[in-house]
Write an enzyme that holds these catalytic residues in place. Structure first.
Site, PDB file in Angstrom:
ATOM      1  N   ASN A 181       8.308  -2.627  -2.173  1.00 46.67           N
ATOM      2  CA  ASN A 181       8.499  -2.118  -0.638  1.00 46.67           C
ATOM      3  C   ASN A 181       6.846  -2.339  -0.235  1.00 46.67           C
ATOM      4  O   ASN A 181       7.243  -2.824   1.572  1.00 46.67           O
ATOM      5  CB  ASN A 181       7.649  -0.527  -0.971  1.00 46.67           C
ATOM      6  CG  ASN A 181       6.987  -0.089   0.777  1.00 46.67           C
ATOM      7  OD1 ASN A 181       5.965   0.786   0.559  1.00 46.67           O
ATOM      8  ND2 ASN A 181       8.424   0.546   1.150  1.00 46.67           N
TER       9      ASN A 181
ATOM     10  N   THR B 285       3.107   0.617   4.914  1.00 48.65           N
ATOM     11  CA  THR B 285       2.051  -0.358   4.494  1.00 48.65           C
ATOM     12  C   THR B 285       2.130  -1.513   4.387  1.00 48.65           C
ATOM     13  O   THR B 285       1.163  -2.167   5.229  1.00 48.65           O
ATOM     14  CB  THR B 285       2.076   0.032   2.880  1.00 48.65           C
ATOM     15  OG1 THR B 285       2.177   1.103   2.540  1.00 48.65           O
ATOM     16  CG2 THR B 285       0.921  -0.233   2.341  1.00 48.65           C
TER      17      THR B 285
ATOM     18  N   LYS C 112      -5.444  12.766  -2.010  1.00 41.82           N
ATOM     19  CA  LYS C 112      -4.652  11.911  -1.495  1.00 41.82           C
ATOM     20  C   LYS C 112      -4.290  10.831  -2.350  1.00 41.82           C
ATOM     21  O   LYS C 112      -4.609  10.000  -2.224  1.00 41.82           O
ATOM     22  CB  LYS C 112      -4.771  11.832  -0.024  1.00 41.82           C
ATOM     23  CG  LYS C 112      -3.724  11.144   0.300  1.00 41.82           C
ATOM     24  CD  LYS C 112      -2.469  12.691   0.614  1.00 41.82           C
ATOM     25  CE  LYS C 112      -0.997  11.733   1.069  1.00 41.82           C
ATOM     26  NZ  LYS C 112      -0.937  11.644  -0.404  1.00 41.82           N
TER      27      LYS C 112
ATOM     28  N   LYS D  10      -5.122  10.348  -7.740  1.00 37.70           N
ATOM     29  CA  LYS D  10      -3.998   9.081  -7.785  1.00 37.70           C
ATOM     30  C   LYS D  10      -3.432   9.574  -9.104  1.00 37.70           C
ATOM     31  O   LYS D  10      -4.176   9.897  -9.706  1.00 37.70           O
ATOM     32  CB  LYS D  10      -4.448   7.842  -8.440  1.00 37.70           C
ATOM     33  CG  LYS D  10      -3.021   6.465  -8.615  1.00 37.70           C
ATOM     34  CD  LYS D  10      -3.830   6.872  -7.006  1.00 37.70           C
ATOM     35  CE  LYS D  10      -2.644   5.243  -6.528  1.00 37.70           C
ATOM     36  NZ  LYS D  10      -2.784   4.352  -5.522  1.00 37.70           N
TER      37      LYS D  10
ATOM     38  N   LYS E 169     -10.528   4.659   1.336  1.00 39.20           N
ATOM     39  CA  LYS E 169      -9.687   3.816   1.743  1.00 39.20           C
ATOM     40  C   LYS E 169      -9.382   5.080   3.191  1.00 39.20           C
ATOM     41  O   LYS E 169      -8.960   4.851   4.023  1.00 39.20           O
ATOM     42  CB  LYS E 169      -7.658   4.023   1.273  1.00 39.20           C
ATOM     43  CG  LYS E 169      -6.928   3.350   2.126  1.00 39.20           C
ATOM     44  CD  LYS E 169      -5.844   3.398   1.097  1.00 39.20           C
ATOM     45  CE  LYS E 169      -5.585   2.620  -0.417  1.00 39.20           C
ATOM     46  NZ  LYS E 169      -4.688   1.757  -1.343  1.00 39.20           N
TER      47      LYS E 169
ATOM     48  N   SER F 178       1.584   8.863   5.485  1.00 37.13           N
ATOM     49  CA  SER F 178       1.436   9.534   5.243  1.00 37.13           C
ATOM     50  C   SER F 178       1.032  10.821   5.732  1.00 37.13           C
ATOM     51  O   SER F 178       1.296  11.577   5.944  1.00 37.13           O
ATOM     52  CB  SER F 178       0.852   9.500   3.235  1.00 37.13           C
ATOM     53  OG  SER F 178       1.711   9.198   2.601  1.00 37.13           O
TER      54      SER F 178
END
Ligand code: GLU
Length: 428
Positions: A221, A190, A70, A106, A94, A362
């Site tokens: 963001n 976030t 992810k 990623k 994470k 997510s």
């Protein structure tokens, strides 16, 4: 000590340091030091003028012992495979620290998205998916937005994957627009997650949030919602934010000592994240150089831009008043700067804990896609708060029990969870 500017070397050094502290088994170390898989591909795109430009793309899958890989996809002109490797590795930690059943991945494309028209951007993101679709999927690897990518781009990616696979597959990508398979609260996630961890840190340090000042680097963001949250949820003041100026090709800090108004600043920010300087000046903002945020006399610093911003040089500029650094960005602090922060007793909320709110929502988005049933924004944010608070607490408990720096404690929690999953699956 040599100054490392390579993000992947930095990620490996952080890992090695904690692996030594833990006396980690050499086989576990060997698996976790490197990504398990990586894909490099070139994406030819028809530009509006009829010419073809070829872009370099990457997707790195670091570890999927705990669940599908992810992590976001970055569109950045200075992207390298090493930054993508580092970011994929940090995603593994994470998801483990947030205790969500996902691994780390990623993606990246070397491009400045501000130089593309909407049509070119759409063809590039569809081309990205055409190159990688056989190696991603809801049970395999689930991309999301990051620096330079937007919910609309995730919508196009989901559509391209669904066309190629012949099945509507919302769960292949998260961070999609609301109404197009996205989750309410994902946009705020976030930044608000950063704020929930700051709230817990202030509680632990017995500091009064309503009297605290923050300086924020960035106004994308993460930074936008961290600024709103610091003011509206913590009750403090934000004295500055910074952003990249597209026209001048440099960063500026926008300062207002009696507190910035993030809603106003958002109203004068263009789609590429540049704040309108003339309008800000008219509204009483002081415009300083891009590095000014770090030397503000505040209680909390919130670096929410790119990696390597607090380094051996810039760490010297941090004022003694700063008690908390909340890492909204991935990898903003180098190991050299960490040593200085440790010695000065600064409480660092490490990146993969602090900014885990995005991937946590997510995960909720994927759960809602699977159920085909969507929660209210309040439900999403309450669940996010519970998850972030638990994650913060497990890291703080580890830091206090082992008497270690918060970053090391976060690594200890994460590595133990990933190693356990590898053991249960018979990998080690
Ligand atoms: N790009 C974000 C991060 O670095 C979110 C990843 C995701 O939602 O998968 O955490």
């Amino acid at each position: 000590m040599a100054v490392s500017t390579n993000a992947f070397e930095m990620a490996q050094r952080q890992f090695d340091h904690v692996a030594d502290l833990l006396n980690l088994d050499s086989q576990v170390r060997e698996i976790l030091r490197w990504p398990l898989r990586e894909y490099h591909f070139r994406i030819p795109v028809r530009m509006d003028d009829g010419s073809i430009r070829v872009f370099q793309g990457f997707r790195v899958q670091h570890n999927d012992a705990r669940g599908p890989n992810k992590g976001g996809i970055r569109f950045h002109p200075a992207e390298t495979v090493d930054t993508v490797r580092a970011l994929a590795t940090w995603m593994t930690w994470k998801c483990a620290v947030a205790d969500i059943p996902l691994g780390g991945g990623k993606g990246g494309v070397i491009v400045d998205p501000a130089t593309l028209t909407d049509g070119e951007k759409e063809r590039l993101v569809r081309g990205y998916i055409q190159s990688i679709w056989k190696n991603i999927g809801p049970r395999n690897d689930v991309p999301a937005p990051d620096v330079g990518t937007t919910p609309q781009m995730m919508g196009w990616m989901m559509d391209e994957y669904s066309r190629l696979s012949g099945e509507y597959t919302p769960g292949v990508i998260t961070g999609k627009p609301v109404g197009g398979g996205g989750s309410l609260g994902r946009t705020e996630a976030t930044g608000y997650g950063v704020i929930y961890t700051i709230r817990e840190a202030l509680k632990h340090l017995q500091m009064d949030g309503s009297k605290s000042l923050a300086a924020i680097q960035g106004f994308g963001n993460v930074a936008q919602y961290a600024a709103i949250g610091f003011i509206e949820l913590i009750g403090g003041k934000v004295v500055c934010v910074s952003c990249w100026d597209r026209e001048d090709r440099t960063a500026y800090t926008f300062t207002k000592e009696d507190g910035v108004d993030p809603h106003f600043l958002m109203s004068i920010t263009d789609q590429y994240g540049s704040i309108d300087k003339a309008k800000a000046k008219d509204a009483g903002y002081k415009i300083e150089d891009g590095g000014a945020w770090i030397s503000k006399d505040v209680d909390v610093l919130i670096p929410s831009a790119l990696e390597g911003q607090i380094n051996a040089e810039t760490v010297k500029l941090i004022k003694p008043r700063v008690r908390v650094i909340a890492e909204g960005a991935n990898g903003p602090t180098t190991p050299e700067a960490d040593e200085v922060l440790k010695a000065n007793g600064v409480f660092v909320i490490p990146d993969f804990l602090c900014n885990a709110g995005g991937v946590t929502v997510s995960y909720f988005e994927g759960v809602q896609n699977d159920m085909n049933y969507y929660w209210t924004k309040q439900e999403v944010l309450e669940r996010l708060d519970t998850k972030m608070t638990q994650a913060f607490q497990s890291v703080l408990d580890m830091a206090l029990k082992e008497n270690v720096f918060m970053r090391d404690a976060a690594y200890m929690v994460a590595i133990a969870r990933v190693a356990k999953a590898m053991e249960l699956r018979g990998w080690i």
